[in-house]
Structure formats: C-alpha cells, structure tokens
Design an enzyme around this catalytic site. Structure first.
Site, PDB file in Angstrom:
ATOM      1  N   LYS A  62       0.839  -1.203   0.000  1.00  0.00           N
ATOM      2  CA  LYS A  62       0.000   0.000   0.000  1.00  0.00           C
ATOM      3  C   LYS A  62       0.871   1.248   0.000  1.00  0.00           C
ATOM      4  O   LYS A  62       0.632   2.188  -0.757  1.00  0.00           O
ATOM      5  CB  LYS A  62      -0.923   0.000   1.228  1.00  0.00           C
ATOM      6  CG  LYS A  62      -2.115  -0.930   1.078  1.00  0.00           C
ATOM      7  CD  LYS A  62      -2.863  -1.128   2.385  1.00  0.00           C
ATOM      8  CE  LYS A  62      -3.958  -2.175   2.188  1.00  0.00           C
ATOM      9  NZ  LYS A  62      -4.572  -2.617   3.442  1.00  0.00           N
ATOM     10  N   GLN A 106      -5.103  -1.272   9.547  1.00  0.00           N
ATOM     11  CA  GLN A 106      -5.026  -2.626   8.982  1.00  0.00           C
ATOM     12  C   GLN A 106      -5.673  -3.634   9.934  1.00  0.00           C
ATOM     13  O   GLN A 106      -5.310  -3.712  11.107  1.00  0.00           O
ATOM     14  CB  GLN A 106      -3.556  -2.984   8.728  1.00  0.00           C
ATOM     15  CG  GLN A 106      -3.338  -4.317   8.061  1.00  0.00           C
ATOM     16  CD  GLN A 106      -3.813  -4.335   6.607  1.00  0.00           C
ATOM     17  OE1 GLN A 106      -3.574  -3.398   5.846  1.00  0.00           O
ATOM     18  NE2 GLN A 106      -4.515  -5.395   6.227  1.00  0.00           N
ATOM     19  N   ASP A 129     -11.478   3.182   4.004  1.00  0.00           N
ATOM     20  CA  ASP A 129     -11.931   1.789   3.936  1.00  0.00           C
ATOM     21  C   ASP A 129     -13.459   1.723   3.810  1.00  0.00           C
ATOM     22  O   ASP A 129     -14.005   0.666   3.483  1.00  0.00           O
ATOM     23  CB  ASP A 129     -11.498   1.036   5.203  1.00  0.00           C
ATOM     24  CG  ASP A 129     -10.414   0.010   4.938  1.00  0.00           C
ATOM     25  OD1 ASP A 129     -10.233  -0.363   3.764  1.00  0.00           O
ATOM     26  OD2 ASP A 129      -9.772  -0.425   5.904  1.00  0.00           O
TER      27      ASP A 129
END
Ligand code: NDP
Length: 304
Positions: A62, A106, A129
């Site tokens: 990422k 995460q 997200d």
C-alpha cells in the site's frame, strides 16, 4: 501444470491486475492535476498493529503504490501489545492532521483492541476503507459516501465486462461480512440488480448459484463454489484469497471458486491471484483521492 491463462480456460479471464494498473495510472494523472491546479497532495496513513506477516506485506504494498501514484504515505507501526488507548490516540492524531486525507487501520487487530471502536473513532470523511457506520449509513440511503475498496473494485470489473448498465441482472453474493458481502450486495442493488445474499445457513446454494447471472464469492473457503453449480455464461467474481498446501513444503493461493471446473461453464471469471486482489489496493488509492477532493470542496475525480 497447465497455464490457466493460456487458453486452457473456456471462460474469459477478467484481468484485474491489468485493470488495476490502468486505474493507478489514471489516479496518478488526477493526483498530478490536483497538485498543479490546487496545490494539494493527497496523504494516506496506514496504521499497523503487531507483526502479522500477511498484514506487513499488504501495508508495504500500500505504501509503495501510494507513493508511486504521487501521494504522501505515512506508516504508523505499533507493537502487538499496544493498548486500545494507544491505537485510539494514533487515530486522533491522524484525524487532526490536515496533511492526512485518508486513514486505514489494517485489520485484524490484536484481541485486546476493539476493532469496531477503532473504526468508529476514524473521521468518516477520512475513512477510506468505508467501514465507518456513517459511511455505511450514507451509502444505504443513497448519499455520497466512501465505499469499501474490495466491493468497489468488483463493481469496476463487472462494469468493464458487462457495461455500465447492470439493470435486471440476477446477482448472487455468497458471504455477508461487513467488509465484503454486505457492501457488495448494496452496490449491486444500487446498480439495479436483483440481489440474493447467501451465507452459511443458506439452503440449496447450488440452486442459488444456478440462477445467478453475476456470482460474487466471498466465503473464505478454498475452491468451495463448484463449477457445475454455475449458470452457463455467468460472470464470476472470486474475492477469496486462500493459501493452500501445494506439496513439497510450498503453498499457493486459490480463490473461493473451483477455477478449473468454473472455467467450463462461466462466461467470464476473475483468477486468483490477479483478479480482485490488485483492485483492492488500487481502489484504496481511488478512495484517498476522492476523500481529498471532497475535503477540499471539489467534485469526485473522473477515473473512467
Ligand atoms: P468472513 O469470514 O468475514 O465471511 C465469510 C462469509 O462466508 C460469511 O458470511 C459466512 O456465512 C459465509 N460462509 C461461510 N461458510 C459458508 C458456506 N458453507 N456456505 C455459504 N456461505 C458460507 O470473510 P470475508 O468476507 O472477510 O472474506 C471472504 C474471503 O475474501 C476471504 O477468503 C478473504 O481472504 C477474501 N478477501 C479478499 C480481499 C481482496 O482484496 N481480494 C479483501 C477481503 C477479503 P455466515 O455469515 O453465516 O457465517
């Protein structure tokens, strides 16, 4: 072993890797334009708690792809022993930082940290997200919202193959998690599909599959969906990422759909790896750019 992408599969292979590469290029162009015209550089922060090897790989990828797209990338690493308060303090700092437009924590988090409480603390406008209840609610009622990356990527692949108008297609989503199954079903519904959601208590899953023009599998079980269940010509999106024993001490990745048998009846199918996986990170970059534009009062970028 036969190369499944070399004509051995009777279905069209949906190349997520190539699509994601093109999307990242378009994002890079829009980032450059945002800088040139408005002096803004999008910033994405990724928070990693603990040392889970798979999560470390994801976070590294990422960070690299964020920088390649011309954005700022910040990685915050906390030990596996971090307390809930320590994680929340990092989120608070990032919420208040004007150079950070997107925040991703995460998952999974260690057991002592309450995942939902952490997600709830993220500023919804920076929730790239798309997991915050505000974004879930906004999406549900048709307001502007940040959409979870994996389902967003699946929709892009579906539209690329089937065209923009998915009206009337019968779609089956196998799996009802908050991060994939439920938002996927919502996006398909928003696209005027007739949507069925299957889960572990569904009766007659093969029968449900046989009616689906679009089949999205997000189950987490290797090779679970059998090829003979699939409606001839259906478009199959395999979200699953499962690591299985390949013998001789090696492992390999497979999806939730039994690829070899699915190739015989499906019209098109995403491979694993190289299908949905690369789209997820590309869509994270897209969401970071979108969040940056919204925060600056600008319209969403045109990434088509
Ligand atoms: P979850 O474990 O949260 O959800 C799995 C879902 O599958 C549940 O809703 C469960 O039903 C359902 N299920 C389990 N067994 C059956 C069964 N026998 N029949 C029908 N449904 C069943 O998984 P996620 O949604 O987080 O992930 C799914 C897969 O996608 C995993 O392989 C994961 O690694 C992968 N993934 C891939 C991503 C990517 O970037 N490509 C991103 C995120 C996930 P119930 O609710 O009844 O328990």
């Amino acid at each position: 072993m036969t190369d499944r992408r070399d004509g051995a599969c009777g279905a069209e292979i949906i190349d997520g890797k190539a699509f994601a590469a093109g999307l990242r290029q378009r994002i890079g162009r829009e980032v450059a334009r945002l800088k040139a015209e408005h002096g803004i550089t999008p910033g994405l922060a990724v928070v990693l708690v603990g040392e889970d090897p798979a999560s470390q790989v994801y976070v590294r990828n990422k960070g690299r792809q964020t920088r390649e797209a011309g954005m700022k990338s910040e990685e915050i690493r906390l030990p596996a022993t971090a307390t809930q308060e320590e994680v929340l303090a990092v989120v608070d700092r990032l919420n208040a930082d004007p150079a950070i437009n997107g925040i991703l924590v995460q998952l999974p988090l260690p057991a002592q940290v309450d995942e939902l409480a952490v997600i709830d603390r993220i500023d919804p406008d920076k929730d790239v997200d798309g997991f915050h209840v505000v974004n879930v609610g906004r999406r549900m009622v048709g307001m502007r919202a940040l959409v979870p990356c994996t389902p967003l990527g699946c929709m892009m692949l579906l539209r690329d193959r089937l065209g923009q108008d998915l009206s009337g297609q019968k779609a089956l989503v196998v799996g009802r998690s908050n991060i994939v199954g439920k938002p996927m079903a919502q996006l398909l519904l928003d696209a005027n599909c007739t949507v069925t959601i299957a889960h572990s208590r569904t009766r007659d899953l093969p029968g449900e599959c046989a009616r689906a023009d679009i089949l999205v599998a997000a189950v987490g079980r290797p090779n679970f969906i059998q090829g003979e269940w699939i409606k001839p010509g259906a478009t199959v999106i395999d979200v699953g990422i499962n690591r299985i024993d390949a013998g001789a001490g090696k492992t390999r990745l497979v999806g939730d759909v039994d690829f070899e048998s699915a190739c015989r009846l499906a019209g098109a199918i995403t491979p694993v790896p190289g299908g949905v996986g690369p789209m997820t990170i590309a869509c994270l970059l897209a969401n970071t750019l979108t969040a940056t534009c919204y925060q600056a009062g600008l319209p969403a970028p045109d990434l088509d």
